[in-house]
Design a protein around this motif. Structure first.
Motif, PDB file in Angstrom:
ATOM      1  N   ARG A 233      28.964  25.974  36.478  1.00  0.00           N
ATOM      2  CA  ARG A 233      28.621  25.283  35.240  1.00  0.00           C
ATOM      3  C   ARG A 233      27.781  24.030  35.493  1.00  0.00           C
ATOM      4  O   ARG A 233      27.009  23.625  34.625  1.00  0.00           O
ATOM      5  CB  ARG A 233      29.895  24.947  34.475  1.00  0.00           C
ATOM      6  N   ASP A 234      27.935  23.423  36.642  1.00  0.00           N
ATOM      7  CA  ASP A 234      27.169  22.223  36.949  1.00  0.00           C
ATOM      8  C   ASP A 234      25.745  22.559  37.386  1.00  0.00           C
ATOM      9  O   ASP A 234      24.776  22.023  36.846  1.00  0.00           O
ATOM     10  CB  ASP A 234      27.876  21.397  38.017  1.00  0.00           C
ATOM     11  N   THR A 235      25.607  23.437  38.370  1.00  0.00           N
ATOM     12  CA  THR A 235      24.266  23.768  38.861  1.00  0.00           C
ATOM     13  C   THR A 235      23.441  24.510  37.810  1.00  0.00           C
ATOM     14  O   THR A 235      22.286  24.157  37.549  1.00  0.00           O
ATOM     15  CB  THR A 235      24.362  24.587  40.157  1.00  0.00           C
ATOM     16  N   ILE A 236      24.019  25.514  37.195  1.00  0.00           N
ATOM     17  CA  ILE A 236      23.275  26.261  36.179  1.00  0.00           C
ATOM     18  C   ILE A 236      23.091  25.416  34.924  1.00  0.00           C
ATOM     19  O   ILE A 236      22.035  25.455  34.276  1.00  0.00           O
ATOM     20  CB  ILE A 236      23.968  27.590  35.850  1.00  0.00           C
ATOM     21  N   GLY A 237      24.089  24.613  34.591  1.00  0.00           N
ATOM     22  CA  GLY A 237      23.954  23.737  33.429  1.00  0.00           C
ATOM     23  C   GLY A 237      22.817  22.752  33.590  1.00  0.00           C
ATOM     24  O   GLY A 237      22.008  22.557  32.673  1.00  0.00           O
ATOM     25  N   MET A 238      22.734  22.107  34.767  1.00  0.00           N
ATOM     26  CA  MET A 238      21.642  21.158  35.012  1.00  0.00           C
ATOM     27  C   MET A 238      20.288  21.870  35.025  1.00  0.00           C
ATOM     28  O   MET A 238      19.273  21.319  34.577  1.00  0.00           O
ATOM     29  CB  MET A 238      21.872  20.425  36.328  1.00  0.00           C
ATOM     30  N   ASP A 252      22.894  35.121  27.278  1.00  0.00           N
ATOM     31  CA  ASP A 252      22.785  35.881  28.525  1.00  0.00           C
ATOM     32  C   ASP A 252      21.376  35.766  29.102  1.00  0.00           C
ATOM     33  O   ASP A 252      21.196  35.628  30.317  1.00  0.00           O
ATOM     34  CB  ASP A 252      23.130  37.349  28.285  1.00  0.00           C
ATOM     35  N   ASP A 253      20.375  35.829  28.238  1.00  0.00           N
ATOM     36  CA  ASP A 253      18.994  35.724  28.709  1.00  0.00           C
ATOM     37  C   ASP A 253      18.717  34.342  29.293  1.00  0.00           C
ATOM     38  O   ASP A 253      18.035  34.214  30.331  1.00  0.00           O
ATOM     39  CB  ASP A 253      18.019  36.005  27.565  1.00  0.00           C
ATOM     40  N   ASP A 254      19.221  33.294  28.635  1.00  0.00           N
ATOM     41  CA  ASP A 254      19.060  31.938  29.168  1.00  0.00           C
ATOM     42  C   ASP A 254      19.694  31.834  30.548  1.00  0.00           C
ATOM     43  O   ASP A 254      19.107  31.251  31.478  1.00  0.00           O
ATOM     44  CB  ASP A 254      19.730  30.906  28.248  1.00  0.00           C
ATOM     45  N   TYR A 255      20.889  32.368  30.648  1.00  0.00           N
ATOM     46  CA  TYR A 255      21.624  32.283  31.914  1.00  0.00           C
ATOM     47  C   TYR A 255      20.860  33.002  33.027  1.00  0.00           C
ATOM     48  O   TYR A 255      20.694  32.463  34.129  1.00  0.00           O
ATOM     49  CB  TYR A 255      23.022  32.877  31.751  1.00  0.00           C
ATOM     50  N   ASP A 256      20.389  34.197  32.732  1.00  0.00           N
ATOM     51  CA  ASP A 256      19.657  34.961  33.750  1.00  0.00           C
ATOM     52  C   ASP A 256      18.376  34.239  34.164  1.00  0.00           C
ATOM     53  O   ASP A 256      17.984  34.257  35.339  1.00  0.00           O
ATOM     54  CB  ASP A 256      19.327  36.361  33.225  1.00  0.00           C
ATOM     55  N   ILE A 259      19.398  31.479  36.529  1.00  0.00           N
ATOM     56  CA  ILE A 259      19.723  32.073  37.835  1.00  0.00           C
ATOM     57  C   ILE A 259      18.430  32.363  38.601  1.00  0.00           C
ATOM     58  O   ILE A 259      18.301  32.057  39.805  1.00  0.00           O
ATOM     59  CB  ILE A 259      20.546  33.363  37.661  1.00  0.00           C
ATOM     60  N   ALA A 260      17.442  32.934  37.919  1.00  0.00           N
ATOM     61  CA  ALA A 260      16.166  33.255  38.563  1.00  0.00           C
ATOM     62  C   ALA A 260      15.454  31.983  39.022  1.00  0.00           C
ATOM     63  O   ALA A 260      14.818  31.969  40.091  1.00  0.00           O
ATOM     64  CB  ALA A 260      15.284  34.037  37.594  1.00  0.00           C
ATOM     65  N   ARG A 261      15.567  30.918  38.234  1.00  0.00           N
ATOM     66  CA  ARG A 261      14.931  29.643  38.599  1.00  0.00           C
ATOM     67  C   ARG A 261      15.532  29.091  39.891  1.00  0.00           C
ATOM     68  O   ARG A 261      14.800  28.635  40.782  1.00  0.00           O
ATOM     69  CB  ARG A 261      15.125  28.643  37.457  1.00  0.00           C
ATOM     70  N   VAL A 262      16.838  29.128  39.997  1.00  0.00           N
ATOM     71  CA  VAL A 262      17.486  28.645  41.216  1.00  0.00           C
ATOM     72  C   VAL A 262      17.165  29.575  42.381  1.00  0.00           C
ATOM     73  O   VAL A 262      16.936  29.127  43.519  1.00  0.00           O
ATOM     74  CB  VAL A 262      19.008  28.524  41.019  1.00  0.00           C
ATOM     75  N   GLN A 263      17.136  30.887  42.100  1.00  0.00           N
ATOM     76  CA  GLN A 263      16.850  31.851  43.166  1.00  0.00           C
ATOM     77  C   GLN A 263      15.481  31.592  43.793  1.00  0.00           C
ATOM     78  O   GLN A 263      15.301  31.742  45.013  1.00  0.00           O
ATOM     79  CB  GLN A 263      16.904  33.269  42.595  1.00  0.00           C
ATOM     80  N   GLN A 264      14.500  31.192  42.986  1.00  0.00           N
ATOM     81  CA  GLN A 264      13.173  30.868  43.513  1.00  0.00           C
ATOM     82  C   GLN A 264      13.260  29.734  44.534  1.00  0.00           C
ATOM     83  O   GLN A 264      12.617  29.789  45.592  1.00  0.00           O
ATOM     84  CB  GLN A 264      12.246  30.461  42.371  1.00  0.00           C
ATOM     85  N   ALA A 265      14.065  28.723  44.208  1.00  0.00           N
ATOM     86  CA  ALA A 265      14.209  27.594  45.131  1.00  0.00           C
ATOM     87  C   ALA A 265      14.942  28.005  46.398  1.00  0.00           C
ATOM     88  O   ALA A 265      14.663  27.501  47.491  1.00  0.00           O
ATOM     89  CB  ALA A 265      14.944  26.447  44.430  1.00  0.00           C
ATOM     90  N   VAL A 266      15.873  28.937  46.264  1.00  0.00           N
ATOM     91  CA  VAL A 266      16.578  29.455  47.447  1.00  0.00           C
ATOM     92  C   VAL A 266      15.616  30.246  48.317  1.00  0.00           C
ATOM     93  O   VAL A 266      15.571  30.076  49.542  1.00  0.00           O
ATOM     94  CB  VAL A 266      17.765  30.347  47.015  1.00  0.00           C
ATOM     95  N   ASP A 267      14.813  31.119  47.685  1.00  0.00           N
ATOM     96  CA  ASP A 267      13.925  32.003  48.437  1.00  0.00           C
ATOM     97  C   ASP A 267      12.879  31.235  49.234  1.00  0.00           C
ATOM     98  O   ASP A 267      12.493  31.643  50.337  1.00  0.00           O
ATOM     99  CB  ASP A 267      13.227  32.979  47.483  1.00  0.00           C
ATOM    100  N   THR A 404      33.556  36.393  33.885  1.00  0.00           N
ATOM    101  CA  THR A 404      33.494  37.261  35.054  1.00  0.00           C
ATOM    102  C   THR A 404      32.044  37.576  35.429  1.00  0.00           C
ATOM    103  O   THR A 404      31.646  37.456  36.588  1.00  0.00           O
ATOM    104  CB  THR A 404      34.254  38.566  34.786  1.00  0.00           C
ATOM    105  N   ALA A 405      31.237  37.955  34.438  1.00  0.00           N
ATOM    106  CA  ALA A 405      29.840  38.332  34.711  1.00  0.00           C
ATOM    107  C   ALA A 405      29.035  37.146  35.228  1.00  0.00           C
ATOM    108  O   ALA A 405      28.275  37.276  36.203  1.00  0.00           O
ATOM    109  CB  ALA A 405      29.204  38.887  33.437  1.00  0.00           C
ATOM    110  N   TYR A 406      29.192  35.994  34.605  1.00  0.00           N
ATOM    111  CA  TYR A 406      28.415  34.820  35.005  1.00  0.00           C
ATOM    112  C   TYR A 406      28.798  34.357  36.405  1.00  0.00           C
ATOM    113  O   TYR A 406      27.940  34.008  37.224  1.00  0.00           O
ATOM    114  CB  TYR A 406      28.626  33.680  34.004  1.00  0.00           C
TER     115      TYR A 406
END
Length: 416
Positions: A233-238, A252-256, A259-267, A404-406
């Protein structure tokens, strides 16, 4: 924003802060253990385990927990479960002054137990008794908002009697008054607030300010020196806030997309790792230049290192809370309500805030806190001013299916 310096704290206060860093509510007992490993426990042993144990994932709409017999008049006692080092302690570490004063005033004896090490573990500990309709042996518990929401959803928290909570009702900060998981605070009152902000080591950044999540994720000068939190909730919320989305209305679309935005920084290896509060050591040393951080940790870190800075992004910041609830079948509900209300008296609230350094949810406590330490009373990480409070956001409550899904998607992202 005023910054306070280490030399302005008394020796006693510095000792208290160091005790909190070593074993307190903001230390490894909660943040590192829960947030570094608790995601998997939540998705595998938490939400998912409800159905496996024959426990409904949520109570039916309109259901209410059965009233419990209250033995408060006959039994002047309370059993209170809390996190470690999450209450004021005397200089010799042998007593808890605020609890002692409550008992002297009311004649109610408090059995205070520091048996909450993380939310998931504690939920697993008392879930079988609650599911069986049994007394857990606890009259008051302190859990983080998402778990408090689950207790209420399952019908495992007792509705509070407003007539026993005049101070709490009068003094609760507007910022915490009506979370979507407990509108009007019918079942809970916050013990403390937990703010998620951006922190950086000015020495490690060469004096540059780090002021947004976009900088964390995209600034080449920070590559490999950024940390995010292992609390979803903190990382995705920010991240949502940085994208112009409201975590209180996340789809759900916002959340995904987040997730994709953070994944770019991870990659692209911008993010060094996801952490519980063990980021504090790396931030202090400068191995991490900038990160998402919990405000309570920063108050403590700055005692020894004035290079540690914090920023409230223009996009806003995330707020969560740890909350007091009376479990279903508790024997001493009225006594527990009296204790909740006691901690909303301004002098008592100030005493607690001065020790633990988390966000105080009690409106108007500033003058009392100033009597203890004027610098703490001016610290917006403990007492957010109106401008800071206006930028606070909370993650909306999730259904069991969403939770569970998130969490599963986030666990895959961070490699949990």
């Amino acid at each position: 924003m005023k910054q306070y310096q280490p030399e302005q704290l008394s020796a006693t206060q510095q000792a208290a802060i160091r005790r909190s860093m070593a074993g307190g509510r903001g230390a490894l007992s909660r943040r590192s253990l829960l947030r570094a490993s608790g995601v998997g426990a939540l998705t595998v042993g938490g939400v998912g385990a409800l159905s496996a144990c024959g426990i409904p994932p949520a109570k039916r709409e309109g259901d209410a927990p059965a009233a419990s017999d209250d033995h408060s008049k006959q039994e002047k006692q309370i059993a209170f479960s809390n996190w470690t080092q999450y209450i004021d302690i005397s200089d010799d570490e042998k007593s808890r002054p605020s609890l002692n004063a409550f008992s002297r005033r009311t004649g109610i004896q408090v059995k205070y137990t520091e048996d909450i090490n993380d939310n998931v573990e504690f939920f697993g500990k008392i879930r079988p008794q609650l599911a069986a309709g049994q007394d857990t042996g606890r009259d008051l518990i302190c859990v983080t908002d998402w778990l408090a929401a689950r207790f209420i959803r399952l019908g495992w928290a007792q509705k509070l009697d407003p007539s026993n909570l005049p101070n709490a009702y009068a003094h609760l900060s507007p910022q915490f008054r009506s979370p979507d998981w407990d509108p009007g605070r019918a079942y809970s009152y916050p013990w403390t607030g937990i703010s998620t902000v951006i922190a950086y080591n000015a020495k490690a950044t060469g004096g540059r300010k780090i002021e947004s999540v976009s900088q964390l994720f995209d600034d080449p000068a920070l590559k490999g020196r950024v940390a995010c939190l292992s609390e979803m909730r903190d990382t995705i919320g920010m991240t949502l806030l940085d994208m112009g989305k409201d975590p209180a209305k996340v789809t759900d679309d916002d959340y995904d997309a987040a997730i994709a935005r953070v994944q770019q920084a991870v990659d692209k290896k911008q993010i060094r790792r996801f952490t519980g509060n063990d980021y504090t050591s790396d931030l202090d040393k400068g191995d991490i230049a900038a990160c998402l951080a919990w405000a309570g940790d920063l108050v403590q870190l700055r005692v020894d290192n004035p290079d540690i800075k914090f920023v409230i992004p223009d996009a806003g910041y995330m707020t969560s809370s740890d909350n007091l609830l009376v479990p279903a079948k508790a024997r001493h509900k009225t006594n527990a309500e009296k204790l909740i209300d006691y901690y909303y008296e301004l002098p008592v609230a100030a005493q607690l805030a001065a020790y633990i350094n988390y966000v105080c949810p009690v409106e108007g406590v500033g003058p009392e806190l100033a009597k203890i330490d004027p610098e703490l009373a001016e610290n917006t990480l403990i007492l957010p001013d109106k401008a800071m409070a206006a930028k606070s956001h909370s993650f909306r409550s999730l259904s069991s299916k969403e939770e569970t899904a998130y969490e599963e998607k986030f666990a895959k992202l961070i490699g949990a």
